[in-house]
Scaffold this active site. Structure first.
Site, PDB file in Angstrom:
ATOM      1  N   GLU A  97      -7.863  -4.298   6.039  1.00  0.00           N
ATOM      2  CA  GLU A  97      -8.249  -3.987   4.443  1.00  0.00           C
ATOM      3  C   GLU A  97      -7.048  -5.219   3.692  1.00  0.00           C
ATOM      4  O   GLU A  97      -6.798  -5.380   2.989  1.00  0.00           O
ATOM      5  CB  GLU A  97      -8.451  -3.010   3.959  1.00  0.00           C
ATOM      6  CG  GLU A  97      -9.300  -2.135   4.786  1.00  0.00           C
ATOM      7  CD  GLU A  97      -8.707  -0.306   4.385  1.00  0.00           C
ATOM      8  OE1 GLU A  97      -8.297  -0.404   6.001  1.00  0.00           O
ATOM      9  OE2 GLU A  97      -9.002  -0.083   3.956  1.00  0.00           O
ATOM     10  N   ARG A 155      -9.779  16.518   5.776  1.00  0.00           N
ATOM     11  CA  ARG A 155     -10.525  16.706   5.113  1.00  0.00           C
ATOM     12  C   ARG A 155     -12.143  17.049   5.527  1.00  0.00           C
ATOM     13  O   ARG A 155     -12.080  16.972   6.666  1.00  0.00           O
ATOM     14  CB  ARG A 155     -10.877  15.796   4.069  1.00  0.00           C
ATOM     15  CG  ARG A 155      -9.388  15.225   3.539  1.00  0.00           C
ATOM     16  CD  ARG A 155      -9.519  14.117   2.675  1.00  0.00           C
ATOM     17  NE  ARG A 155      -8.816  13.355   2.601  1.00  0.00           N
ATOM     18  CZ  ARG A 155      -8.688  10.924   2.642  1.00  0.00           C
ATOM     19  NH1 ARG A 155      -9.998  11.640   2.508  1.00  0.00           N
ATOM     20  NH2 ARG A 155      -7.372  10.667   2.731  1.00  0.00           N
ATOM     21  N   ARG A 202      -3.160  -2.252  -3.268  1.00  0.00           N
ATOM     22  CA  ARG A 202      -3.723  -1.724  -3.301  1.00  0.00           C
ATOM     23  C   ARG A 202      -3.931  -0.037  -4.239  1.00  0.00           C
ATOM     24  O   ARG A 202      -3.156   0.498  -4.229  1.00  0.00           O
ATOM     25  CB  ARG A 202      -4.056  -0.365  -1.703  1.00  0.00           C
ATOM     26  CG  ARG A 202      -4.812   0.567  -0.920  1.00  0.00           C
ATOM     27  CD  ARG A 202      -4.651   1.185  -0.038  1.00  0.00           C
ATOM     28  NE  ARG A 202      -6.051   2.148  -0.460  1.00  0.00           N
ATOM     29  CZ  ARG A 202      -6.459   3.288   0.411  1.00  0.00           C
ATOM     30  NH1 ARG A 202      -5.499   3.347   0.910  1.00  0.00           N
ATOM     31  NH2 ARG A 202      -6.864   4.069   0.320  1.00  0.00           N
ATOM     32  N   HIS A 237     -12.440   3.218   0.028  1.00  0.00           N
ATOM     33  CA  HIS A 237     -12.807   2.986   0.634  1.00  0.00           C
ATOM     34  C   HIS A 237     -13.407   0.916   0.352  1.00  0.00           C
ATOM     35  O   HIS A 237     -14.364   0.721   1.605  1.00  0.00           O
ATOM     36  CB  HIS A 237     -13.665   3.136   2.181  1.00  0.00           C
ATOM     37  CG  HIS A 237     -12.631   3.838   3.030  1.00  0.00           C
ATOM     38  ND1 HIS A 237     -13.550   5.442   3.395  1.00  0.00           N
ATOM     39  CD2 HIS A 237     -11.229   4.514   3.345  1.00  0.00           C
ATOM     40  CE1 HIS A 237     -12.162   5.917   4.418  1.00  0.00           C
ATOM     41  NE2 HIS A 237     -10.952   5.372   3.545  1.00  0.00           N
ATOM     42  N   ASN A 283       0.591  -1.550   0.075  1.00  0.00           N
ATOM     43  CA  ASN A 283       0.137   0.115   0.144  1.00  0.00           C
ATOM     44  C   ASN A 283       0.734   0.906   0.184  1.00  0.00           C
ATOM     45  O   ASN A 283       1.253   1.635   1.004  1.00  0.00           O
ATOM     46  CB  ASN A 283      -1.048  -0.263   1.091  1.00  0.00           C
ATOM     47  CG  ASN A 283      -1.802   0.939   1.849  1.00  0.00           C
ATOM     48  OD1 ASN A 283      -1.940   1.958   0.148  1.00  0.00           O
ATOM     49  ND2 ASN A 283      -2.868   0.995   2.524  1.00  0.00           N
TER      50      ASN A 283
END
Ligand code: ADP
Length: 401
Positions: free
Chosen positions: A381, A238, A88, A177, A9
């Site tokens: 994940e 964010r 990913r 996601h 990732n």
């Protein structure tokens, strides 16, 4: 000897690697940060033990990968070639609705999505190139954050903009996601002993990035992130949703495009509201000690989340559960409680004791029993990426998961 799966990732200035066994148990996890600076740092956990990793100043992704792989080989976590390498990849546009074995055409298609995810896809590609050089004979699989959301109906993915925005430039809602939301579907299915296509749920992934997805009969039908991961919920740094008129307003105040983008992506959210930190744990402590800005940050975070949970109900015909996951979703009883307090009219109520234990004594259930089920389910994940990578690279092998 049993073969492992390597999960890669590559984020902006960080690199996460994981090695998983054939049964998708975690064998090693490595986090490299501050790449391309004169003081990169790395930490590793191998078979449950911490290991130190030393990186040269100004190491890039390829250097860091090579160093970490050498460490994993020296500790016998990686012996010979892994079975498969799962990457990913943040944005697959409309090209990918499932994990895909990487070849030249796939690299071209990922590159074509660079303008949709300029902060992420080019770096994901650097990771892919570097591991292809290290392991030229091992199948590499791209697992996309967007793939799970390719089932969104057009009324959920179209923005009310002139048609040419979608037709010429691919401007639409994609959602992110996806790996974590798909993992929630799988986990809830195992708990309820139901196949995915019989399950309907709302999955709230609350980490540094936050998003929520309505899953109806096993398919993503609505989600809070859009063209980019900036839309939707309040996140660590964010802003989530703002009035699009804000861009004009701030430009008139003299801010450049770059500084507006930096503000919305890096200086807003919990950090902007609290004025101090994006770390929810510290914000909860500050609120409890009397900080008014920390209280604002939490109040806005929970209210926005509750509004979105309400909005997600519009995509469901029934609901098997509301699921909380991610660092905040899994660990913060107070955030879950304050959020669900807004939702009594919709049939959600929490059991305080079960919630305080993060559902650990109640198979993940934290609701009062007088309405819809609410769960806390830890995300993973990396194991989901590993599973999808194995399935894509070896489609004829019987699944053991
Ligand atoms: P990432 O999206 O980077 O993987 P995580 O899923 O680890 O992030 O979530 C990080 C967030 O989880 C941080 O805001 C952190 O403060 C929060 N968090 C972790 N533990 C707790 C806790 N006990 N209470 C409140 N927030 C927590």
């Amino acid at each position: 000897m049993a073969k492992s799966t390597l999960v890669v990732n590559c984020g902006s200035s960080s690199l996460k690697l994981a090695v998983l066994s054939e049964d998708f148990e975690h064998q090693a996890q490595v986090l490299v940060e501050r790449l391309d600076t004169d003081h990169p740092s790395a930490s590793a956990r191998i078979d449950g033990k911490r290991e130190s990793v030393t990186l040269e100043p100004n190491s890039d992704y390829a250097d860091a990968l090579a160093t970490v792989v050498r460490l994993l080989e020296s500790k016998d976590v990686l012996t010979g070639d892994p079975l498969v390498i799962g990457h990913r990849v943040v944005h697959g546009g409309e090209n990918f609705s499932s994990a895909t074995v990487i070849d030249e055409a796939v690299i071209e298609a990922i590159t074509a999505c660079n303008d949709l995810a300029p902060l992420h896809n080019p770096i994901n590609l650097i990771g892919i190139e570097a591991t292809r050089k290290l392991y030229p004979d091992v199948p590499q699989v791209a697992v996309f954050d967007t793939a799970f959301h390719q089932t969104l109906p057009s009324y959920a993915y179209l923005y009310a903009l002139p048609r040419r925005c979608y037709q010429d430039w691919g401007v639409r809602r994609y959602g992110f996601h996806g790996t974590s939301h798909a993992y929630m579907l799988k986990q809830l299915g195992e708990r309820l002993d139901k196949p995915a296509n019989a399950l309907s749920l709302i999955s709230a992934h609350l980490g540094n990035g936050c998003s929520i997805t309505a899953i109806e009969k096993g398919q993503s039908r609505d989600t809070s992130m859009g063209l980019t991961p900036l839309e939707g919920l309040v996140m660590g740094t964010r802003s989530g949703d703002v009035d699009p008129g804000l861009f004009d307003f701030l430009q008139h105040k003299g801010l450049s495009r770059d500084s507006i983008s930096r503000m919305l992506n890096r200086e807003s959210g919990l950090l902007g509201l609290s004025g101090k930190t994006n770390d929810m744990r510290a914000i909860v402590e500050a609120r409890d000690a009397g900080s008014a800005t920390a209280r604002d940050a939490i109040d806005v975070f929970c209210f926005r989340l509750a509004r979105y949970i309400g909005a997600m109900m519009a995509s469901l015909s029934r609901i098997d559960g509301l699921v909380f996951t991610g660092g905040i979703g899994e660990n913060s009883a107070t955030i879950r409680e304050q959020t669900v307090a807004h939702l009594q009219l919709l049939g959600f109520t929490i059991d305080q004791n079960r919630n305080a234990q993060n559902g650990r004594q109640s198979s993940g259930r934290i609701d009062s029993g007088n309405g819809h089920a609410i769960y806390v389910i830890p995300t993973d994940e990396e194991s989901m990426i590993a599973r999808e990578a194995v399935d894509a690279a070896y489609p004829d092998t019987p699944k053991n998961h």
